[in-house]
Design a protein around this motif. Structure first.
Motif, PDB file in Angstrom:
ATOM      1  N   VAL A 211       0.715  -1.034  -0.175  1.00  0.00           N
ATOM      2  CA  VAL A 211       0.315   0.144   0.113  1.00  0.00           C
ATOM      3  C   VAL A 211       0.821   1.299   0.200  1.00  0.00           C
ATOM      4  O   VAL A 211       1.599   1.584   0.545  1.00  0.00           O
ATOM      5  CB  VAL A 211      -0.759   0.136   1.313  1.00  0.00           C
ATOM      6  CG1 VAL A 211      -1.720   1.199   1.173  1.00  0.00           C
ATOM      7  CG2 VAL A 211      -1.529  -1.779   1.469  1.00  0.00           C
ATOM      8  N   ARG A 212       0.460   2.251  -1.432  1.00  0.00           N
ATOM      9  CA  ARG A 212       1.552   3.862  -0.394  1.00  0.00           C
ATOM     10  C   ARG A 212       0.107   4.703  -1.393  1.00  0.00           C
ATOM     11  O   ARG A 212      -0.958   4.874  -1.630  1.00  0.00           O
ATOM     12  CB  ARG A 212       2.053   3.631  -1.930  1.00  0.00           C
ATOM     13  CG  ARG A 212       2.837   2.945  -2.343  1.00  0.00           C
ATOM     14  CD  ARG A 212       4.280   2.868  -1.509  1.00  0.00           C
ATOM     15  NE  ARG A 212       5.030   1.307  -1.782  1.00  0.00           N
ATOM     16  CZ  ARG A 212       6.241   1.347  -3.563  1.00  0.00           C
ATOM     17  NH1 ARG A 212       5.632   2.618  -3.819  1.00  0.00           N
ATOM     18  NH2 ARG A 212       6.594   1.112  -3.079  1.00  0.00           N
ATOM     19  N   GLU A 227       2.483   5.927   8.357  1.00  0.00           N
ATOM     20  CA  GLU A 227       1.787   4.860   9.992  1.00  0.00           C
ATOM     21  C   GLU A 227       0.609   4.677   9.341  1.00  0.00           C
ATOM     22  O   GLU A 227       0.125   3.692   9.264  1.00  0.00           O
ATOM     23  CB  GLU A 227       1.037   6.045  10.032  1.00  0.00           C
ATOM     24  CG  GLU A 227       2.567   6.488  11.469  1.00  0.00           C
ATOM     25  CD  GLU A 227       3.138   7.518  10.659  1.00  0.00           C
ATOM     26  OE1 GLU A 227       2.980   8.046   9.214  1.00  0.00           O
ATOM     27  OE2 GLU A 227       3.530   8.604  11.153  1.00  0.00           O
ATOM     28  N   ALA A 228      -0.089   5.130   7.579  1.00  0.00           N
ATOM     29  CA  ALA A 228      -1.440   4.985   7.469  1.00  0.00           C
ATOM     30  C   ALA A 228      -1.685   4.015   6.616  1.00  0.00           C
ATOM     31  O   ALA A 228      -2.315   2.850   6.068  1.00  0.00           O
ATOM     32  CB  ALA A 228      -1.834   6.256   6.251  1.00  0.00           C
ATOM     33  N   ALA A 232      -2.795  -0.314   7.128  1.00  0.00           N
ATOM     34  CA  ALA A 232      -3.311  -1.815   5.917  1.00  0.00           C
ATOM     35  C   ALA A 232      -2.246  -2.980   5.232  1.00  0.00           C
ATOM     36  O   ALA A 232      -3.234  -3.737   5.040  1.00  0.00           O
ATOM     37  CB  ALA A 232      -3.728  -0.733   4.590  1.00  0.00           C
ATOM     38  N   GLU A 233      -1.485  -2.422   5.286  1.00  0.00           N
ATOM     39  CA  GLU A 233      -0.649  -3.477   5.584  1.00  0.00           C
ATOM     40  C   GLU A 233      -0.592  -5.016   5.449  1.00  0.00           C
ATOM     41  O   GLU A 233      -0.980  -4.986   6.381  1.00  0.00           O
ATOM     42  CB  GLU A 233       0.678  -3.315   5.286  1.00  0.00           C
ATOM     43  CG  GLU A 233       1.786  -4.616   5.012  1.00  0.00           C
ATOM     44  CD  GLU A 233       2.228  -4.052   2.999  1.00  0.00           C
ATOM     45  OE1 GLU A 233       1.623  -2.696   2.452  1.00  0.00           O
ATOM     46  OE2 GLU A 233       2.092  -4.891   2.078  1.00  0.00           O
ATOM     47  N   GLY A 234      -0.570  -6.182   4.574  1.00  0.00           N
ATOM     48  CA  GLY A 234      -1.172  -7.122   5.208  1.00  0.00           C
ATOM     49  C   GLY A 234      -2.381  -7.161   5.737  1.00  0.00           C
ATOM     50  O   GLY A 234      -2.985  -8.576   6.832  1.00  0.00           O
ATOM     51  N   ARG A 235      -3.312  -6.786   5.717  1.00  0.00           N
ATOM     52  CA  ARG A 235      -4.585  -7.020   6.293  1.00  0.00           C
ATOM     53  C   ARG A 235      -6.028  -6.477   5.497  1.00  0.00           C
ATOM     54  O   ARG A 235      -5.480  -6.262   4.599  1.00  0.00           O
ATOM     55  CB  ARG A 235      -5.220  -5.760   7.941  1.00  0.00           C
ATOM     56  CG  ARG A 235      -3.983  -5.750   8.733  1.00  0.00           C
ATOM     57  CD  ARG A 235      -3.936  -4.803   9.638  1.00  0.00           C
ATOM     58  NE  ARG A 235      -5.393  -4.835  10.124  1.00  0.00           N
ATOM     59  CZ  ARG A 235      -5.604  -3.572  11.065  1.00  0.00           C
ATOM     60  NH1 ARG A 235      -5.017  -2.371  11.053  1.00  0.00           N
ATOM     61  NH2 ARG A 235      -6.435  -3.969  11.852  1.00  0.00           N
TER      62      ARG A 235
END
Length: 289
Positions: A211-212, A227-228, A232-235
């Motif tokens: 996510v970027r 942080e944002a 979301a990463e991996g979820r």
């Protein structure tokens, strides 16, 4: 309004441009599409002694794929990139952002390299470059060097480019396998964005990957919010995860207030746009999965 007097040069090659910049240094100003410089000249806010017109330098007008990257010459018109099948297929985030730049006549003259070198903090293309971890290639008195996006932008309308440097090309990693979205809020269609966000995401086993998020209009340069991205990463993108992303964005960004919007308004809009853009990017990622 009329510009102040200046000497005019119309070189036909990159070598000639570099020679002119070496000869005149900070007294020279480069003219690409002219969408920002010409108003500054006519208002006499810019007073270069020498105007170096790049519009005859044909070797800076190209779009090509190379080693997993799409390479765009600095003088490629934004409208050309917008219509390019390579950009639509391999750079969907750039394809999302280009139609948001001004109006078609502006994009017909405006160039990809010119927008990035101008470094307006509300412009779309610098945010795309930062979101993708792209880079620019620069020719200067010391030769050619590649500058990562994270090191290129310094402050308002300021980059690491020196007075004798020429931005030659822009390099963006191809990401046709990802979902993307570029959303922004402006007072009127075609205005610079009050706030904008570029988002890229991939989906694997229903979980977000890579996510970027890069924002425009909320600081002196494009702003990433790690942080944002980590929230979301991996979820799986549930309502709770979206709320975490939004909270992280609003906590991290420190925009300034101006006559167009308060800092609090920009911060809240950034959070809302981040959630909407991330949802859209994930939806598109599922379609290409």
């Amino acid at each position: 309004m009329k510009p102040p007097p200046f000497r005019y040069a119309a070189p036909a090659s990159v070598d000639q441009v570099v020679s002119l910049l070496a000869a005149h240094g900070p007294e020279a100003k480069l003219l690409a599409g002219g969408q920002s410089l010409m108003p500054l000249l006519n208002l006499r806010l810019a007073r270069p002694a020498v105007l170096v017109d790049l519009n005859r330098v044909r070797e800076l007008d190209y779009i090509r794929e190379e080693d997993g990257q799409v390479i765009i010459g600095a003088m490629t018109r934004q409208r050309t990139a917008e219509r390019s099948p390579v950009v639509r297929r391999r750079l969907p985030l750039l394809a999302d952002a280009l139609p948001l730049i001004g109006h078609p006549p502006i994009r017909t003259r405006g160039t990809v390299g010119g927008s990035i070198a101008h470094a307006d903090p509300s412009a779309e293309l610098p945010a795309v470059l930062v979101a993708l971890d792209g880079s620019v290639v620069v020719r200067g008195p010391g030769g050619t060097r590649t500058v990562p996006a994270a090191e290129f932008f310094v402050s308002y309308l300021t980059t690491v480019l020196g007075p004798e440097d020429l931005l030659v090309e822009v390099r963006l990693p191809a990401h046709g396998d990802a979902g993307t979205a570029f959303l922004e809020v402006a007072r009127r269609h075609g205005d610079f964005a009050l706030v904008g966000v570029a988002v890229l995401a991939r989906v694997s086993e229903n979980r977000c990957r890579g996510v970027r998020l890069a924002f425009t209009g909320v600081g002196p340069t494009p702003v990433r919010v790690p942080e944002a991205e980590e929230a979301a990463e991996g979820r799986e993108l549930t309502a709770a995860v979206c709320a975490e992303v939004r909270t992280a964005v609003e906590a991290r960004l420190q925009p300034d207030s101006d006559i167009h919007a308060s800092a609090a308004y920009r911060r809240e809009v950034a959070g809302v746009l981040a959630e909407r853009a991330l949802r859209l990017a994930v939806q598109r990622a599922r379609e290409v999965e």
